[in-house]
Write an enzyme that holds these catalytic residues in place. Structure first.
Site, PDB file in Angstrom:
ATOM      1  N   ASP A  35      -7.742  -0.523  -2.917  1.00 25.22           N
ATOM      2  CA  ASP A  35      -7.117  -1.624  -2.184  1.00 25.22           C
ATOM      3  C   ASP A  35      -8.044  -2.832  -2.106  1.00 25.22           C
ATOM      4  O   ASP A  35      -9.267  -2.684  -2.107  1.00 25.22           O
ATOM      5  CB  ASP A  35      -6.776  -1.119  -0.764  1.00 25.22           C
ATOM      6  N   ASN A  52      -7.598  -5.906  -4.028  1.00 24.37           N
ATOM      7  CA  ASN A  52      -7.652  -6.809  -5.191  1.00 24.37           C
ATOM      8  C   ASN A  52      -7.171  -8.212  -4.828  1.00 24.37           C
ATOM      9  O   ASN A  52      -7.780  -9.209  -5.208  1.00 24.37           O
ATOM     10  CB  ASN A  52      -6.746  -6.289  -6.321  1.00 24.37           C
ATOM     11  N   TRP A  83      -9.608 -10.066  -2.575  1.00 19.34           N
ATOM     12  CA  TRP A  83     -10.798 -10.432  -3.358  1.00 19.34           C
ATOM     13  C   TRP A  83     -10.544 -11.750  -4.088  1.00 19.34           C
ATOM     14  O   TRP A  83     -11.379 -12.649  -4.085  1.00 19.34           O
ATOM     15  CB  TRP A  83     -11.113  -9.324  -4.356  1.00 19.34           C
ATOM     16  N   SER A 124       2.469   1.664  -6.191  1.00 24.88           N
ATOM     17  CA  SER A 124       3.329   2.483  -5.327  1.00 24.88           C
ATOM     18  C   SER A 124       4.806   2.123  -5.491  1.00 24.88           C
ATOM     19  O   SER A 124       5.136   1.057  -6.036  1.00 24.88           O
ATOM     20  CB  SER A 124       2.923   2.274  -3.862  1.00 24.88           C
ATOM     21  N   THR A 125       5.667   2.986  -4.974  1.00 28.33           N
ATOM     22  CA  THR A 125       7.113   2.685  -5.016  1.00 28.33           C
ATOM     23  C   THR A 125       7.370   1.361  -4.277  1.00 28.33           C
ATOM     24  O   THR A 125       8.231   0.586  -4.677  1.00 28.33           O
ATOM     25  CB  THR A 125       7.940   3.821  -4.355  1.00 28.33           C
ATOM     26  N   GLU A 126       6.582   1.100  -3.230  1.00 27.68           N
ATOM     27  CA  GLU A 126       6.755  -0.132  -2.441  1.00 27.68           C
ATOM     28  C   GLU A 126       6.266  -1.369  -3.209  1.00 27.68           C
ATOM     29  O   GLU A 126       6.743  -2.481  -2.979  1.00 27.68           O
ATOM     30  CB  GLU A 126       5.990  -0.034  -1.115  1.00 27.68           C
ATOM     31  N   ASN A 127       5.308  -1.161  -4.131  1.00 22.13           N
ATOM     32  CA  ASN A 127       4.779  -2.309  -4.889  1.00 22.13           C
ATOM     33  C   ASN A 127       5.827  -2.979  -5.776  1.00 22.13           C
ATOM     34  O   ASN A 127       5.648  -4.127  -6.187  1.00 22.13           O
ATOM     35  CB  ASN A 127       3.573  -1.899  -5.758  1.00 22.13           C
ATOM     36  N   ARG A 170       6.870  -6.508  -4.744  1.00 19.10           N
ATOM     37  CA  ARG A 170       5.966  -7.664  -4.827  1.00 19.10           C
ATOM     38  C   ARG A 170       6.586  -8.751  -5.713  1.00 19.10           C
ATOM     39  O   ARG A 170       7.525  -8.479  -6.454  1.00 19.10           O
ATOM     40  CB  ARG A 170       4.624  -7.219  -5.415  1.00 19.10           C
ATOM     41  N   ARG A 212     -10.561   5.211   0.547  1.00 15.29           N
ATOM     42  CA  ARG A 212      -9.741   4.000   0.574  1.00 15.29           C
ATOM     43  C   ARG A 212     -10.674   2.804   0.719  1.00 15.29           C
ATOM     44  O   ARG A 212     -11.520   2.777   1.612  1.00 15.29           O
ATOM     45  CB  ARG A 212      -8.720   4.019   1.712  1.00 15.29           C
ATOM     46  N   GLU A 230     -10.527  15.199   3.584  1.00 13.62           N
ATOM     47  CA  GLU A 230     -11.455  14.320   4.306  1.00 13.62           C
ATOM     48  C   GLU A 230     -11.206  12.887   3.844  1.00 13.62           C
ATOM     49  O   GLU A 230     -11.038  12.635   2.646  1.00 13.62           O
ATOM     50  CB  GLU A 230     -12.912  14.699   3.988  1.00 13.62           C
TER      51      GLU A 230
HETATM   52  C1  FPP Z   1      -4.109  -2.936  -4.310  1.00 10.12           C
HETATM   53  O1  FPP Z   1      -4.678  -4.188  -4.005  1.00 10.12           O
HETATM   54  C2  FPP Z   1      -4.088  -2.717  -5.744  1.00 10.12           C
HETATM   55  C3  FPP Z   1      -2.957  -2.563  -6.510  1.00 10.12           C
HETATM   56  C4  FPP Z   1      -1.593  -2.649  -5.962  1.00 10.12           C
HETATM   57  C5  FPP Z   1      -3.032  -2.379  -7.975  1.00 10.12           C
HETATM   58  C6  FPP Z   1      -4.125  -1.488  -8.481  1.00 10.12           C
HETATM   59  C7  FPP Z   1      -4.394  -1.900  -9.863  1.00 10.12           C
HETATM   60  C8  FPP Z   1      -5.607  -1.995 -10.435  1.00 10.12           C
HETATM   61  C9  FPP Z   1      -6.859  -1.583  -9.774  1.00 10.12           C
HETATM   62  C10 FPP Z   1      -5.732  -2.616 -11.774  1.00 10.12           C
HETATM   63  C11 FPP Z   1      -5.544  -1.845 -13.012  1.00 10.12           C
HETATM   64  C12 FPP Z   1      -5.450  -0.383 -12.961  1.00 10.12           C
HETATM   65  C13 FPP Z   1      -5.484   0.404 -14.068  1.00 10.12           C
HETATM   66  C14 FPP Z   1      -5.217   1.849 -13.916  1.00 10.12           C
HETATM   67  C15 FPP Z   1      -5.785  -0.131 -15.416  1.00 10.12           C
HETATM   68  P1  FPP Z   1      -3.792  -5.279  -3.256  1.00 10.12           P
HETATM   69  O2  FPP Z   1      -3.205  -6.192  -4.269  1.00 10.12           O
HETATM   70  O3  FPP Z   1      -2.819  -4.596  -2.352  1.00 10.12           O
HETATM   71  O4  FPP Z   1      -4.873  -6.038  -2.419  1.00 10.12           O
HETATM   72  P2  FPP Z   1      -4.648  -6.791  -1.017  1.00 10.12           P
HETATM   73  O5  FPP Z   1      -4.371  -5.718   0.000  1.00 10.12           O
HETATM   74  O6  FPP Z   1      -5.963  -7.473  -0.805  1.00 10.12           O
HETATM   75  O7  FPP Z   1      -3.511  -7.746  -1.207  1.00 10.12           O
END
Ligand code: FPP
Length: 258
Positions: free
Chosen positions: A27, A29, A32, A72-75, A78, A195, A214
């Site tokens: 979590d 990205n 960041w 996730s299913t919720e994603n 977006r 996490r 854990e």
């Molecule tokens: C959560 O961060 C991350 C994701 C929904 C996507 C995960 C994907 C990757 C790490 C990239 C590529 C993966 C592979 C397997 C090649 P967020 O966007 O929810 O962050 P936020 O909570 O700061 O908005």
């Protein structure tokens, strides 16, 4: 991957404190990227580099199963552009990382609702699954289009169908039966869930399997998650006393009786 003195080659972690199965909610990205004035998708691109590092490191540590929550299913709710960039990222990385997986003897498996995935991702997933089927050093399990409630619902449906056609009696349905009808019934339950980004939630991840896992939450955002952050999480796991509902005294007693 381990030295004779019982110490792991990676980061000096004692072998007996390395969990067999680690699950990670990657979590942070988006945060960041936005904190740097960049588009959210840039965070996912950087996050993909962290995925590569964590996979290599897990393999070196001797972790046998690594499950990553990629989507996730919720994603699916977006913004369309973010979803399509993520799908393109998955498709590209699946193809480009095949060599790395095979060289490191890593089998790729996916859990989730594949039917919802674009063909480009589904086909590549299936190709990499096929090409790494005989790799037995580590299983890398990608949870894509995955939801814990959806997984349990699918299991319940399969069990109801077995009852309906007479293969199973209602009285025979046990916790074991449910576990056997999950997406990947052969996987052991994760001992450790990590996490990133400081959120204290499970977010519909592995709801059945995490019952006694854990949990280690780190404030570090996923693109910044480093080798030493990963090692710290594993060390933190090593310091926990897992009680499984028993008292500390019972655990100590069972250890002295071994
Ligand atoms: C959560 O961060 C991350 C994701 C929904 C996507 C995960 C994907 C990757 C790490 C990239 C590529 C993966 C592979 C397997 C090649 P967020 O966007 O929810 O962050 P936020 O909570 O700061 O908005």
């Amino acid at each position: 991957m381990n030295d004779l003195n019982g110490t792991n080659r990676s980061q000096g972690i004692p072998v007996n404190s390395v969990p067999k199965h680690v699950a990670i909610i990657m979590d942070g990205n988006g945060r960041w990227a936005t904190s740097r004035g960049l588009p959210r998708v840039e965070g996912h691109r950087r996050g993909a580099a962290t995925v590569r590092m964590v996979v290599e490191e897990a393999r070196k540590m001797g972790i046998r199963y690594l499950t990553l929550f990629a989507f996730s299913t919720e994603n699916w709710n977006r913004p369309k552009t973010e979803v399509s960039t993520l799908m393109k990222l998955f498709a590209r990385h699946l193809e480009s990382e095949l060599k790395l997986l095979r060289e490191n003897n890593i089998r790729l498996r996916a859990v989730g609702n594949r039917e919802k995935l674009p063909e480009s991702v589904r086909e590549r997933l299936e190709m990499v699954e096929r090409e790494t089927l005989n790799c037995d050093g580590m299983d890398l399990v990608l949870a894509v289009s995955y939801g814990g409630r959806e997984e349990i619902t699918a299991a319940v449906r399969k069990i109801c169908a077995a009852v309906k056609n007479g293969q199973l009696k209602i009285e025979q349905v046990s916790e074991e039966t449910i576990a056997q009808h999950l997406y990947a019934p052969d996987l052991p339950e994760p001992e450790l869930l990590i996490r990133t980004s400081g959120e204290y939630r499970i977010s519909n991840f592995l709801l059945w399997q995490l019952a006694y896992t854990e949990i280690v939450v780190t404030p570090v955002l996923w693109p910044d998650f480093s080798r030493s952050d990963f090692a710290s999480c594993i060390k933190e796991f090593g310091s926990r006393l897992r009680r499984f509902g028993l008292t500390s005294e019972q655990i100590k007693e069972s250890r002295t009786n071994v």
